[in-house]
Design a protein around this motif. Sequence first.
Motif, PDB file in Angstrom:
ATOM      1  N   ASP A  40       0.826  -1.209   0.000  1.00 13.10           N
ATOM      2  CA  ASP A  40       0.000   0.000   0.000  1.00 13.10           C
ATOM      3  C   ASP A  40       0.862   1.261   0.000  1.00 13.10           C
ATOM      4  O   ASP A  40       1.746   1.411   0.845  1.00 13.10           O
ATOM      5  CB  ASP A  40      -0.913   0.025   1.229  1.00 13.10           C
ATOM      6  CG  ASP A  40      -1.916  -1.118   1.232  1.00 13.10           C
ATOM      7  OD1 ASP A  40      -2.407  -1.465   0.145  1.00 13.10           O
ATOM      8  OD2 ASP A  40      -2.197  -1.655   2.324  1.00 13.10           O
ATOM      9  N   ARG A  50      -2.563  11.483  -7.102  1.00 12.17           N
ATOM     10  CA  ARG A  50      -3.606  10.533  -7.506  1.00 12.17           C
ATOM     11  C   ARG A  50      -3.002   9.299  -8.164  1.00 12.17           C
ATOM     12  O   ARG A  50      -3.470   8.171  -7.956  1.00 12.17           O
ATOM     13  CB  ARG A  50      -4.609  11.223  -8.436  1.00 12.17           C
ATOM     14  CG  ARG A  50      -5.462  12.267  -7.721  1.00 12.17           C
ATOM     15  CD  ARG A  50      -6.649  12.702  -8.568  1.00 12.17           C
ATOM     16  NE  ARG A  50      -6.256  13.452  -9.756  1.00 12.17           N
ATOM     17  CZ  ARG A  50      -6.098  14.779  -9.790  1.00 12.17           C
ATOM     18  NH1 ARG A  50      -6.297  15.488  -8.692  1.00 12.17           N
ATOM     19  NH2 ARG A  50      -5.762  15.387 -10.910  1.00 12.17           N
ATOM     20  N   GLU A  51      -1.940   9.502  -8.951  1.00 11.80           N
ATOM     21  CA  GLU A  51      -1.305   8.366  -9.616  1.00 11.80           C
ATOM     22  C   GLU A  51      -0.632   7.434  -8.624  1.00 11.80           C
ATOM     23  O   GLU A  51      -0.844   6.209  -8.656  1.00 11.80           O
ATOM     24  CB  GLU A  51      -0.274   8.862 -10.631  1.00 11.80           C
ATOM     25  CG  GLU A  51       0.484   7.730 -11.307  1.00 11.80           C
ATOM     26  CD  GLU A  51       1.576   8.221 -12.246  1.00 11.80           C
ATOM     27  OE1 GLU A  51       2.289   7.366 -12.820  1.00 11.80           O
ATOM     28  OE2 GLU A  51       1.722   9.459 -12.410  1.00 11.80           O
ATOM     29  N   TRP A  52       0.187   7.989  -7.729  1.00 10.81           N
ATOM     30  CA  TRP A  52       1.024   7.155  -6.869  1.00 10.81           C
ATOM     31  C   TRP A  52       0.344   6.717  -5.573  1.00 10.81           C
ATOM     32  O   TRP A  52       0.679   5.671  -5.021  1.00 10.81           O
ATOM     33  CB  TRP A  52       2.338   7.864  -6.567  1.00 10.81           C
ATOM     34  CG  TRP A  52       3.206   7.982  -7.769  1.00 10.81           C
ATOM     35  CD1 TRP A  52       3.425   9.092  -8.528  1.00 10.81           C
ATOM     36  CD2 TRP A  52       3.960   6.938  -8.380  1.00 10.81           C
ATOM     37  NE1 TRP A  52       4.265   8.818  -9.571  1.00 10.81           N
ATOM     38  CE2 TRP A  52       4.614   7.487  -9.507  1.00 10.81           C
ATOM     39  CE3 TRP A  52       4.150   5.583  -8.098  1.00 10.81           C
ATOM     40  CZ2 TRP A  52       5.445   6.747 -10.331  1.00 10.81           C
ATOM     41  CZ3 TRP A  52       4.979   4.833  -8.924  1.00 10.81           C
ATOM     42  CH2 TRP A  52       5.614   5.421 -10.027  1.00 10.81           C
ATOM     43  N   HIS A  81      -2.997   6.367  -5.368  1.00 14.91           N
ATOM     44  CA  HIS A  81      -4.253   5.713  -5.761  1.00 14.91           C
ATOM     45  C   HIS A  81      -5.461   6.448  -5.191  1.00 14.91           C
ATOM     46  O   HIS A  81      -6.336   5.854  -4.537  1.00 14.91           O
ATOM     47  CB  HIS A  81      -4.271   4.240  -5.311  1.00 14.91           C
ATOM     48  CG  HIS A  81      -3.120   3.448  -5.831  1.00 14.91           C
ATOM     49  ND1 HIS A  81      -2.778   2.200  -5.328  1.00 14.91           N
ATOM     50  CD2 HIS A  81      -2.204   3.708  -6.811  1.00 14.91           C
ATOM     51  CE1 HIS A  81      -1.724   1.747  -5.980  1.00 14.91           C
ATOM     52  NE2 HIS A  81      -1.353   2.644  -6.881  1.00 14.91           N
ATOM     53  N   ASP A  86      -8.773   9.251  -5.833  1.00 15.48           N
ATOM     54  CA  ASP A  86      -9.716   9.775  -6.816  1.00 15.48           C
ATOM     55  C   ASP A  86      -9.588  11.293  -6.883  1.00 15.48           C
ATOM     56  O   ASP A  86      -8.998  11.928  -5.994  1.00 15.48           O
ATOM     57  CB  ASP A  86     -11.148   9.386  -6.447  1.00 15.48           C
ATOM     58  CG  ASP A  86     -11.389   7.888  -6.583  1.00 15.48           C
ATOM     59  OD1 ASP A  86     -10.721   7.263  -7.430  1.00 15.48           O
ATOM     60  OD2 ASP A  86     -12.235   7.350  -5.838  1.00 15.48           O
ATOM     61  N   HIS A 140      -1.626   9.550   1.832  1.00 18.29           N
ATOM     62  CA  HIS A 140      -2.985   9.090   1.564  1.00 18.29           C
ATOM     63  C   HIS A 140      -3.812   9.402   2.815  1.00 18.29           C
ATOM     64  O   HIS A 140      -3.449   9.004   3.917  1.00 18.29           O
ATOM     65  CB  HIS A 140      -2.988   7.586   1.289  1.00 18.29           C
ATOM     66  CG  HIS A 140      -4.295   7.064   0.780  1.00 18.29           C
ATOM     67  ND1 HIS A 140      -5.443   7.052   1.539  1.00 18.29           N
ATOM     68  CD2 HIS A 140      -4.641   6.523  -0.429  1.00 18.29           C
ATOM     69  CE1 HIS A 140      -6.431   6.527   0.841  1.00 18.29           C
ATOM     70  NE2 HIS A 140      -5.970   6.206  -0.355  1.00 18.29           N
TER      71      HIS A 140
END
Length: 236
Positions: free
Chosen positions: A134, A189-191, A193, A195, A223
């Motif tokens: 994760d 958002r890419e790394w 994950h 929205d 995150h």
Amino acid sequence: MRRYIQISNIIKGRIKSGEYITGEKIPYGHQLCAEFSCSKITLNNALDILVQEGFITRQRGLGTVVKTASPQHPSVNLPIQGVSRLHESQGMEVHSHLLHFDIDVPGGEIAGQLAMSEDQYAWHFKRVRYVGNDPLSIEETWIPVRILPAFTRQHALGSVYEFVEKSLRKIPCSSHTQFYSLPSDAEAREWLHLDVNEPVSVTRSVTYLNDGQPFEYCTSRYHYQRFNYNAIVQRN
């Protein structure tokens, strides 16, 4: 010896000698800056050492007050647990993916926080930290080359604090950290994950060694569901 350490030692001497009395305020920041012919950043770095060592307390609106002339339990030698050590102590695997690594001249604010002149170089790297599979955070870090001249890409993939402890025989022992939230950008958002409508939790910190040197300026975007902050606040 760096100027802010000299200033810290002078103020500490005044506290120990009784010139600055326990329970009373020391002179205002602008007075000390004028006396020592230094910037606010230099003075703040000096006072931060005395806070860490237990000599003074600083409160917005109340000024800087002498706490004691003989602190019993200075915190300056307590190591900080970085991401790797904290999670691995709980049996979790930590690894990194390096997005960027080079040597560059930091901007004025970062250079000031790291007690660097504006023409000195620093290691500049960005990495994604993972706990297991994760993604936890994206870290962007600046470290003065003069402090860690032997630093490499490989070291940036591992625990920076462990490398500091082994190579310098010094301990990352305190940090000043800001916390806030921001909308996630395309990179986050890419790394991480995320929205489009999901935020990131952000920390911006300056970390100090046990000799008082600031050695790391780091901005971390987490995150939002995996960011936890625990603190123990003590009133003496």
